[in-house]
Write a protein that holds these residues in place. Structure first.
Motif, PDB file in Angstrom:
ATOM      1  N   LEU A  19      -7.514 -21.857  13.607  1.00  0.00           N
ATOM      2  CA  LEU A  19      -8.850 -22.290  13.190  1.00  0.00           C
ATOM      3  C   LEU A  19      -9.938 -21.563  13.976  1.00  0.00           C
ATOM      4  O   LEU A  19     -10.950 -21.140  13.404  1.00  0.00           O
ATOM      5  CB  LEU A  19      -8.991 -23.804  13.372  1.00  0.00           C
ATOM      6  CG  LEU A  19     -10.305 -24.421  12.932  1.00  0.00           C
ATOM      7  CD1 LEU A  19     -10.518 -24.236  11.427  1.00  0.00           C
ATOM      8  CD2 LEU A  19     -10.339 -25.895  13.286  1.00  0.00           C
ATOM      9  N   PHE A  20      -9.736 -21.373  15.265  1.00  0.00           N
ATOM     10  CA  PHE A  20     -10.700 -20.666  16.094  1.00  0.00           C
ATOM     11  C   PHE A  20     -10.863 -19.214  15.638  1.00  0.00           C
ATOM     12  O   PHE A  20     -11.983 -18.730  15.468  1.00  0.00           O
ATOM     13  CB  PHE A  20     -10.253 -20.716  17.558  1.00  0.00           C
ATOM     14  CG  PHE A  20     -11.114 -19.904  18.480  1.00  0.00           C
ATOM     15  CD1 PHE A  20     -12.389 -20.326  18.815  1.00  0.00           C
ATOM     16  CD2 PHE A  20     -10.652 -18.712  19.013  1.00  0.00           C
ATOM     17  CE1 PHE A  20     -13.190 -19.582  19.658  1.00  0.00           C
ATOM     18  CE2 PHE A  20     -11.444 -17.955  19.856  1.00  0.00           C
ATOM     19  CZ  PHE A  20     -12.711 -18.391  20.177  1.00  0.00           C
ATOM     20  N   ILE A  21      -9.749 -18.537  15.396  1.00  0.00           N
ATOM     21  CA  ILE A  21      -9.809 -17.139  14.954  1.00  0.00           C
ATOM     22  C   ILE A  21     -10.462 -17.037  13.584  1.00  0.00           C
ATOM     23  O   ILE A  21     -11.279 -16.144  13.331  1.00  0.00           O
ATOM     24  CB  ILE A  21      -8.398 -16.519  14.961  1.00  0.00           C
ATOM     25  CG1 ILE A  21      -7.917 -16.383  16.399  1.00  0.00           C
ATOM     26  CG2 ILE A  21      -8.375 -15.172  14.257  1.00  0.00           C
ATOM     27  CD1 ILE A  21      -6.463 -15.981  16.539  1.00  0.00           C
ATOM     28  N   ARG A  26     -15.165 -15.375  10.332  1.00  0.00           N
ATOM     29  CA  ARG A  26     -16.195 -15.716   9.344  1.00  0.00           C
ATOM     30  C   ARG A  26     -17.599 -15.448   9.892  1.00  0.00           C
ATOM     31  O   ARG A  26     -18.478 -14.981   9.175  1.00  0.00           O
ATOM     32  CB  ARG A  26     -16.094 -17.190   8.950  1.00  0.00           C
ATOM     33  CG  ARG A  26     -14.899 -17.544   8.100  1.00  0.00           C
ATOM     34  CD  ARG A  26     -15.036 -17.059   6.666  1.00  0.00           C
ATOM     35  NE  ARG A  26     -16.258 -17.436   6.042  1.00  0.00           N
ATOM     36  CZ  ARG A  26     -16.387 -18.400   5.155  1.00  0.00           C
ATOM     37  NH1 ARG A  26     -15.341 -19.081   4.773  1.00  0.00           N
ATOM     38  NH2 ARG A  26     -17.564 -18.685   4.631  1.00  0.00           N
ATOM     39  N   VAL A  27     -17.818 -15.753  11.152  1.00  0.00           N
ATOM     40  CA  VAL A  27     -19.137 -15.526  11.754  1.00  0.00           C
ATOM     41  C   VAL A  27     -19.414 -14.035  11.892  1.00  0.00           C
ATOM     42  O   VAL A  27     -20.520 -13.569  11.597  1.00  0.00           O
ATOM     43  CB  VAL A  27     -19.232 -16.231  13.129  1.00  0.00           C
ATOM     44  CG1 VAL A  27     -20.463 -15.781  13.888  1.00  0.00           C
ATOM     45  CG2 VAL A  27     -19.238 -17.735  12.949  1.00  0.00           C
ATOM     46  N   VAL A  28     -18.434 -13.262  12.289  1.00  0.00           N
ATOM     47  CA  VAL A  28     -18.633 -11.826  12.486  1.00  0.00           C
ATOM     48  C   VAL A  28     -18.854 -11.120  11.154  1.00  0.00           C
ATOM     49  O   VAL A  28     -19.682 -10.210  11.057  1.00  0.00           O
ATOM     50  CB  VAL A  28     -17.430 -11.219  13.247  1.00  0.00           C
ATOM     51  CG1 VAL A  28     -17.482  -9.713  13.245  1.00  0.00           C
ATOM     52  CG2 VAL A  28     -17.390 -11.758  14.666  1.00  0.00           C
ATOM     53  N   GLN A  29     -18.159 -11.531  10.099  1.00  0.00           N
ATOM     54  CA  GLN A  29     -18.303 -10.892   8.795  1.00  0.00           C
ATOM     55  C   GLN A  29     -19.647 -11.194   8.149  1.00  0.00           C
ATOM     56  O   GLN A  29     -20.168 -10.367   7.418  1.00  0.00           O
ATOM     57  CB  GLN A  29     -17.190 -11.343   7.849  1.00  0.00           C
ATOM     58  CG  GLN A  29     -15.871 -10.726   8.136  1.00  0.00           C
ATOM     59  CD  GLN A  29     -14.811 -11.192   7.162  1.00  0.00           C
ATOM     60  OE1 GLN A  29     -15.053 -12.085   6.363  1.00  0.00           O
ATOM     61  NE2 GLN A  29     -13.650 -10.605   7.242  1.00  0.00           N
ATOM     62  N   GLY A  30     -20.227 -12.325   8.395  1.00  0.00           N
ATOM     63  CA  GLY A  30     -21.496 -12.694   7.782  1.00  0.00           C
ATOM     64  C   GLY A  30     -21.296 -13.158   6.347  1.00  0.00           C
ATOM     65  O   GLY A  30     -20.176 -13.299   5.872  1.00  0.00           O
TER      66      GLY A  30
END
Length: 53
Positions: A19-21, A26-30
């Motif tokens: 879940l953390f990964i 998701r945050v890095v991809q935008g």
């Protein structure tokens, strides 16, 4: 520790790590889809028509 304890430990730590990964990726991809509903496309209100709203 018993076999059930090891299974519980591996499943719990594996789930939290996955879940953390997933969240970091998701945050890095935008955002994936760019829609036409961005705030940058809102037309400004003319000063004389502000009270009509």
């Amino acid at each position: 520790m018993t076999t059930g304890g090891w299974i519980n430990l591996v499943l719990s730590v594996g789930f939290v790590t996955t879940l953390f990964i997933y969240c970091i990726v998701r945050v890095v991809q935008g955002p994936k889809n760019k829609t036409d509903h961005d705030l940058a496309h809102v037309e400004p209100i003319e000063e004389g028509r502000v009270d009509e709203r």
